[in-house]
Design an enzyme around this catalytic site. Structure first.
Site, PDB file in Angstrom:
ATOM      1  N   THR A 324       0.836  -1.357  -0.140  1.00  0.00           N
ATOM      2  CA  THR A 324      -0.008   0.037   0.257  1.00  0.00           C
ATOM      3  C   THR A 324       0.906   1.181   0.100  1.00  0.00           C
ATOM      4  O   THR A 324       1.932   1.270   0.693  1.00  0.00           O
ATOM      5  CB  THR A 324      -1.085   0.139   1.330  1.00  0.00           C
ATOM      6  OG1 THR A 324      -1.772   1.067   1.117  1.00  0.00           O
ATOM      7  CG2 THR A 324      -0.151   0.013   2.524  1.00  0.00           C
ATOM      8  N   HIS A 376       2.285 -11.684  13.828  1.00  0.00           N
ATOM      9  CA  HIS A 376       3.439 -12.265  15.013  1.00  0.00           C
ATOM     10  C   HIS A 376       3.245 -13.663  15.244  1.00  0.00           C
ATOM     11  O   HIS A 376       3.911 -14.386  15.913  1.00  0.00           O
ATOM     12  CB  HIS A 376       3.461 -11.286  16.118  1.00  0.00           C
ATOM     13  CG  HIS A 376       4.929 -11.223  16.660  1.00  0.00           C
ATOM     14  ND1 HIS A 376       6.037 -12.010  16.582  1.00  0.00           N
ATOM     15  CD2 HIS A 376       5.290 -10.566  17.570  1.00  0.00           C
ATOM     16  CE1 HIS A 376       7.104 -11.894  17.210  1.00  0.00           C
ATOM     17  NE2 HIS A 376       6.622 -10.635  17.923  1.00  0.00           N
TER      18      HIS A 376
END
Length: 405
Positions: A324, A376
């Site tokens: 992006t 994560h």
């Protein structure tokens, strides 16, 4: 003979659609393949073309109605004649007489309407805004497809600087309006909350000296455009660098499915594109095999399709990684949100001259902050940082990409 107009077969991931706007009304003549109505789904706006030449006999679903796959929304009478701009021209005297009569009728209707706004060509959300605040849409400049007035145009018109009263006090508009989200905006909100609530998301940052890339673009731009018919932009450098790095750091390109981790041996990169209806992410397939020219052409095609409402559902499905570019709008720093089921997203930002040390001297260099947000649960900080450093090394030494290093 009558022919039914049905909602197209919707993909499994799309359960229904909303009638955004009709381009024809009952009694109008239509040509085969002429767009009759726009359907808004969670992801894209679909056009429904006329299956035959004829006249619209009936319409069974109005703007704002929810429809499902294969539902009949209109009936066309084949071979009949109706209102059409292609009808036989009238002689001038007859045309003048009709025009005068029409003008009188319209003037009378305008008086009867008591200045009520014309909302026939607006989307359901725009119509509600216009009706609630008595806005004449014909006096609002449209920025939508084909010059159509959007809800945002109406809100901007309402919030224009107010005139001052005779006492010099500004007469501001303190009204409020409640407008339902579009299907696409609602789906975007749902996916963002899904990402926030289901992913252990963390963001790491780095900075890139864009000088070498800018120098290469300046040197090769004219020849590149002449050879390939498209300009050489920054996105192709980032897409190619990301595809190369994803091959070397496969965990960044992986996704979570229950208790399993799925590794993808290809780089299908979603490119975020801003539209009037919200952010969409069309997918570049197998970027690791694409040339710079292939990437630039594909991005250009997607950008045009997004602006014109021509993206297809298959253009938005899949994707193993997202890029992006907030720098397009001047963003200097951000923490992008991962697009599930992907596990990572790369954020680009604006290029600004900053002080840096080269050979013991402080010099100005065009720097860009880059960010990687990642899941994560499967990606360790070390993997994310090494991936970002890989991107940095390629862009600060663009010849590495050409050599596959």
């Amino acid at each position: 003979m009558s022919t039914e107009v049905k909602v197209p077969v919707l993909p499994e991931s799309v359960s229904d659609a909303v009638i955004a706007s009709w381009h024809k009304k009952v009694g109008d003549s239509v040509k085969r393949d002429e767009n009759l109505v726009d359907l808004e789904t969670d992801k894209v706006v679909l056009e429904v073309p006329s299956p035959i030449d004829g006249v619209i006999k009936s319409i069974s679903a109005e703007a704002g109605d929810t429809v499902t796959s294969q539902q009949v929304i209109a009936v066309i009478e084949e071979g009949a004649s109706g209102k059409s701009s292609d009808s036989k021209p009238k002689d001038k005297e007859e045309e003048k007489g009709e025009k005068k009569s029409k003008d009188k009728d319209e003037s009378k209707k305008d008086d009867e309407k008591n200045d009520k706004p014309d909302t026939s060509e607006l989307s359901p959300a725009g119509r509600r805004v216009a009706e609630q605040h008595n806005i004449d849409a014909s006096k609002v400049e449209g920025t939508g497809r084909g010059g159509r007035v959007t809800k945002e145009d109406l809100v901007k018109h309402m919030n224009a600087p107010a005139k001052e009263s005779s006492t010099g006090t500004p007469m501001g508009d303190r009204s409020e309006q409640r407008v339902a989200m579009t299907r696409m905006r609602s789906k975007i909100a749902e996916r963002l909350m899904q990402s926030k609530n289901s992913i252990a998301m963390l963001t790491s940052f780095n900075e890139i000296n864009m000088g070498p890339v800018m120098k290469m673009r300046k040197t090769m731009q004219e020849q590149f455009e002449k050879t390939h018919g498209v300009k050489l932009g920054f996105m192709s450098f980032f897409a190619k660098a990301a595809a190369n790095a994803l091959q070397r750091h496969p965990i960044i390109n992986a996704s979570v499915d229950g208790n399993d981790v799925i590794y993808h041996n290809y780089a299908d990169i979603s490119i975020a594109v801003a539209t009037d209806k919200g952010l969409v992410t069309p997918v570049l397939r197998n970027v690791e095999q694409m040339s710079f020219a292939d990437i630039e052409k594909a991005i250009g095609d997607y950008a045009r399709a997004a602006r014109e409402g021509g993206l297809k559902l298959e253009d938005l499905q899949g994707g193993t990684f997202t890029i992006t570019n907030g720098g397009t709008f001047g963003s200097l720093f951000s923490t992008p949100i991962v697009n599930p089921p992907q596990s990572a997203i790369l954020g680009m930002h604006a290029i600004k001259d900053r002080a840096m040390v080269e050979n013991g001297q402080v010099v100005a260099a065009p720097m860009m902050y880059v960010a990687i947000s990642y899941d994560h649960r499967i990606i360790d900080g070390k993997d994310a940082v090494l991936f970002l450093v890989d991107i940095k090394n390629q862009l600060e030494n663009p010849h590495r990409m050409l050599l596959g290093l």
